[in-house]
Design a protein around this motif. Sequence first.
Motif, short mmCIF file in Angstrom:
data_model
loop_
_atom_site.label_atom_id
_atom_site.label_comp_id
_atom_site.label_asym_id
_atom_site.label_seq_id
_atom_site.Cartn_x
_atom_site.Cartn_y
_atom_site.Cartn_z
N VAL A 46 6.83 -6.03 18.51
CA VAL A 46 7.11 -4.74 19.30
C VAL A 46 8.05 -4.04 18.83
CG1 VAL A 46 7.24 -4.83 21.35
CG2 VAL A 46 5.47 -6.27 20.96
N TRP B 29 -8.40 -6.11 14.61
CA TRP B 29 -7.00 -5.27 15.03
C TRP B 29 -6.84 -4.36 13.92
CZ3 TRP B 29 -5.59 -6.23 19.32
CH2 TRP B 29 -6.28 -7.08 20.36
N ARG C 136 2.15 2.12 15.20
CA ARG C 136 2.86 2.70 16.28
C ARG C 136 3.77 3.23 14.74
NH1 ARG C 136 5.30 1.95 21.53
NH2 ARG C 136 6.46 4.03 21.42
N TRP D 114 -8.65 -1.81 14.72
CA TRP D 114 -7.49 -1.28 16.49
C TRP D 114 -7.07 -0.38 16.50
CZ3 TRP D 114 -3.59 -2.33 18.55
CH2 TRP D 114 -3.52 -1.50 19.82
N ALA D 115 -6.46 -1.07 15.55
CA ALA D 115 -4.66 -0.12 15.11
C ALA D 115 -5.36 0.89 14.25
CB ALA D 115 -3.85 -0.80 13.93
N SER E 187 0.28 -7.79 18.91
CA SER E 187 1.86 -7.69 18.73
C SER E 187 1.67 -6.26 17.17
CB SER E 187 2.89 -8.12 19.05
OG SER E 187 2.88 -8.76 20.12
N ALA F 224 -7.77 -4.92 24.24
CA ALA F 224 -8.25 -3.37 22.86
C ALA F 224 -9.14 -3.14 22.96
CB ALA F 224 -7.73 -4.54 21.56
N GLY G 36 7.67 -2.22 15.77
CA GLY G 36 6.71 -0.45 16.83
C GLY G 36 7.43 0.05 17.41
N LEU H 22 -0.68 -3.43 17.31
CA LEU H 22 0.15 -2.85 17.77
C LEU H 22 1.59 -1.81 17.41
CD1 LEU H 22 0.98 -0.76 20.53
CD2 LEU H 22 2.33 -2.87 21.68
N SER H 23 2.11 -2.56 16.19
CA SER H 23 3.33 -2.51 16.55
C SER H 23 2.92 -1.09 14.63
CB SER H 23 3.96 -3.54 15.24
OG SER H 23 5.33 -2.40 14.05
#
Length: 177
Positions: A62, A122, A99, A125-126, A92, A156, A65, A95-96
């Motif tokens: 996190v 995942w 970002r 999703w990113a 996490s 998500a 990110g 998400l990172s």
Amino acid sequence: MDPKDLMKKETNALTSYVQALGKRESMWEAAKTLIKQGDASVPALVEGLRDPDYNVRSISAVVLGELGPVASQAVPELIQLLKDGNQEARMSAALSLMRIGPAAEEALEQCLKNEDKEVQFWAAWALVMNNPTKLHAPPILQEGWNNSNDKYKHLAAGSFVQSDESQDRRTERISLA
């Protein structure tokens, strides 16, 4: 003080902040300190991604990110975290990576070919969160939504795949753009 000794002392301090990420009472202060240190904290945070404590792994991701593109050197380790046995750590990492942005895109594209459906999910999703025109990724999100009771996956993927009708509207919006 010798510059090497000073650097070692700073590295040890950053490492202790990374360890503090795993403790509820100190995690937010540690995270703020690491973020303030910027790219200097990236090596210690990368080590945190390998910690046996999933809380340290998750919060290290996190914080990376939060650093955004300056944390691009952590992309390979974050990709590895997508394979973690802990769903929170995988989320996490995704998400990172989202970002961090374009620097992570090629590695995420490669993850779509991974045999592990969790890694595919995942990564998709990113990618879609970072670039909604990645139309090849939503079917992977739909499959993850349909074949899982996992709360993280449902949160998500929910904004992308709740219904065929919403999928049609999203595709229409993207094609009109």
